[in-house]
Design a protein around this motif. Structure first.
Motif, PDB file in Angstrom:
ATOM      1  N   GLU A 111     -46.263 -15.854   5.714  1.00  0.00           N
ATOM      2  CA  GLU A 111     -45.938 -14.581   5.076  1.00  0.00           C
ATOM      3  C   GLU A 111     -46.715 -13.445   5.734  1.00  0.00           C
ATOM      4  O   GLU A 111     -46.163 -12.387   6.057  1.00  0.00           O
ATOM      5  CB  GLU A 111     -46.268 -14.639   3.584  1.00  0.00           C
ATOM      6  N   ALA A 112     -48.008 -13.661   5.945  1.00  0.00           N
ATOM      7  CA  ALA A 112     -48.840 -12.630   6.560  1.00  0.00           C
ATOM      8  C   ALA A 112     -48.375 -12.340   7.984  1.00  0.00           C
ATOM      9  O   ALA A 112     -48.298 -11.169   8.399  1.00  0.00           O
ATOM     10  CB  ALA A 112     -50.303 -13.073   6.555  1.00  0.00           C
ATOM     11  N   HIS A 113     -48.068 -13.376   8.737  1.00  0.00           N
ATOM     12  CA  HIS A 113     -47.648 -13.188  10.133  1.00  0.00           C
ATOM     13  C   HIS A 113     -46.313 -12.447  10.199  1.00  0.00           C
ATOM     14  O   HIS A 113     -46.113 -11.590  11.070  1.00  0.00           O
ATOM     15  CB  HIS A 113     -47.548 -14.539  10.833  1.00  0.00           C
ATOM     16  N   ASP A 114     -45.420 -12.752   9.281  1.00  0.00           N
ATOM     17  CA  ASP A 114     -44.129 -12.045   9.247  1.00  0.00           C
ATOM     18  C   ASP A 114     -44.334 -10.550   9.036  1.00  0.00           C
ATOM     19  O   ASP A 114     -43.711  -9.723   9.704  1.00  0.00           O
ATOM     20  CB  ASP A 114     -43.249 -12.604   8.124  1.00  0.00           C
ATOM     21  N   ILE A 115     -45.217 -10.208   8.094  1.00  0.00           N
ATOM     22  CA  ILE A 115     -45.424  -8.794   7.772  1.00  0.00           C
ATOM     23  C   ILE A 115     -46.254  -8.099   8.845  1.00  0.00           C
ATOM     24  O   ILE A 115     -45.927  -6.990   9.278  1.00  0.00           O
ATOM     25  CB  ILE A 115     -46.100  -8.666   6.392  1.00  0.00           C
ATOM     26  N   ASP A 116     -47.318  -8.734   9.293  1.00  0.00           N
ATOM     27  CA  ASP A 116     -48.256  -8.092  10.207  1.00  0.00           C
ATOM     28  C   ASP A 116     -47.741  -8.023  11.641  1.00  0.00           C
ATOM     29  O   ASP A 116     -48.109  -7.099  12.378  1.00  0.00           O
ATOM     30  CB  ASP A 116     -49.596  -8.835  10.202  1.00  0.00           C
ATOM     31  N   VAL A 117     -46.901  -8.977  12.037  1.00  0.00           N
ATOM     32  CA  VAL A 117     -46.525  -9.073  13.447  1.00  0.00           C
ATOM     33  C   VAL A 117     -45.017  -9.144  13.662  1.00  0.00           C
ATOM     34  O   VAL A 117     -44.434  -8.318  14.378  1.00  0.00           O
ATOM     35  CB  VAL A 117     -47.202 -10.301  14.112  1.00  0.00           C
ATOM     36  N   MET A 159     -56.236 -11.843  12.326  1.00  0.00           N
ATOM     37  CA  MET A 159     -55.335 -12.444  13.314  1.00  0.00           C
ATOM     38  C   MET A 159     -54.134 -11.544  13.573  1.00  0.00           C
ATOM     39  O   MET A 159     -53.689 -11.368  14.709  1.00  0.00           O
ATOM     40  CB  MET A 159     -54.867 -13.817  12.825  1.00  0.00           C
ATOM     41  N   GLY A 160     -53.609 -10.953  12.494  1.00  0.00           N
ATOM     42  CA  GLY A 160     -52.422 -10.133  12.617  1.00  0.00           C
ATOM     43  C   GLY A 160     -52.642  -8.906  13.478  1.00  0.00           C
ATOM     44  O   GLY A 160     -51.798  -8.572  14.328  1.00  0.00           O
ATOM     45  N   LYS A 161     -53.762  -8.208  13.287  1.00  0.00           N
ATOM     46  CA  LYS A 161     -54.006  -7.006  14.075  1.00  0.00           C
ATOM     47  C   LYS A 161     -54.255  -7.333  15.543  1.00  0.00           C
ATOM     48  O   LYS A 161     -53.872  -6.564  16.437  1.00  0.00           O
ATOM     49  CB  LYS A 161     -55.174  -6.209  13.487  1.00  0.00           C
ATOM     50  N   ALA A 162     -54.886  -8.473  15.816  1.00  0.00           N
ATOM     51  CA  ALA A 162     -55.074  -8.894  17.207  1.00  0.00           C
ATOM     52  C   ALA A 162     -53.724  -9.199  17.861  1.00  0.00           C
ATOM     53  O   ALA A 162     -53.444  -8.769  18.986  1.00  0.00           O
ATOM     54  CB  ALA A 162     -55.989 -10.108  17.273  1.00  0.00           C
TER      55      ALA A 162
END
Length: 228
Positions: A111-117, A159-162
């Motif tokens: 979920e986080a990766h979908d939104i952040d990246v 991780m997402g911002k990187a």
């Protein structure tokens, strides 16, 4: 997707239209005569749009959740297939929650990766062909200091911002030769009204990133004011 849609260079698409940095970006572009299309999952979207309209800005709004990638993609395709597609795109969505790398479930990580990246990359995949055909345009991503200094207590956003910065660098290399400027705007600090990290101050850097000429383009703009 047909890459021959007309592009309005004074049409801003803001994905992740929150009351802080997002609203400030829209307001800053609005001062230059831009109209804005705001996309958010819905929380507070009506209020933000109404506030901007009260200030005289031409604003439309679309409730769309990046977690629903199919529906989100369809929303973006409709925008970029229509006349006067957005010539400036800012991806400002993120999932900022405290979490740990070893205690997060797979579902939470995805979920986080979908939104952040992934949502950011999808927006560029849909916008880039249209902007390329027009020979101009801007694609900006809101980065963060977590990419420089990952914090164990905020694992997924670190991780997402990187990953987002890496994605922005790759996208910039892909589209820059066609007159399209892609970049990340890294906010190296905690956003807080009334401080050096006031959203209005940050919005100025987004405007700089958009208005820079090709000989001034950067792949990463960094907001890190010296605080007394």
């Amino acid at each position: 997707m047909t890459p021959d849609s007309t592009v309005d260079p004074q049409h801003l698409l803001l994905i992740g239209a929150g009351p802080g940095v997002g609203a400030a970006i829209a307001r800053r572009f609005g001062r230059e005569g831009f109209r804005a299309t705001l996309i958010s999952r819905g929380d507070g979207l009506d209020e933000i749009a109404a506030s901007l309209r009260d200030e005289g800005m031409n604003v439309s709004q679309l409730a769309s959740d990046v977690e629903d990638l199919e529906g989100y993609s369809a929303t973006l395709r409709k925008l970029y297939e229509a006349p006067d597609a957005p010539g400036a795109l800012v991806y400002n969505a993120s999932m900022l929650v405290p979490d740990g790398i070893l205690t997060s479930t797979v579902e939470h990580l995805r979920e986080a990766h979908d939104i952040d990246v992934i949502g950011a990359v999808v927006s560029a995949q849909i916008a880039a062909p249209v902007l390329r055909a027009a020979g101009s345009g801007t694609i900006l991503f809101t980065g963060g200091g977590f990419a420089d200094n990952p914090l164990p207590a905020f694992a997924t956003i670190s991780m997402g911002k990187a990953a987002l910065r890496a994605a922005a660098t790759l996208i910039a290399a892909d589209v820059g030769g066609d007159g399209v400027h892609a970049a990340s705007v890294t906010i190296v600090g905690q956003v807080a009204p009334g401080t050096a990290f006031d959203p209005n101050n940050i919005a100025e850097l987004f405007w700089t990133a958009h208005s820079d000429g090709p000989d001034e383009w950067l792949v990463e703009y960094r907001f890190e004011p010296t605080q007394e």
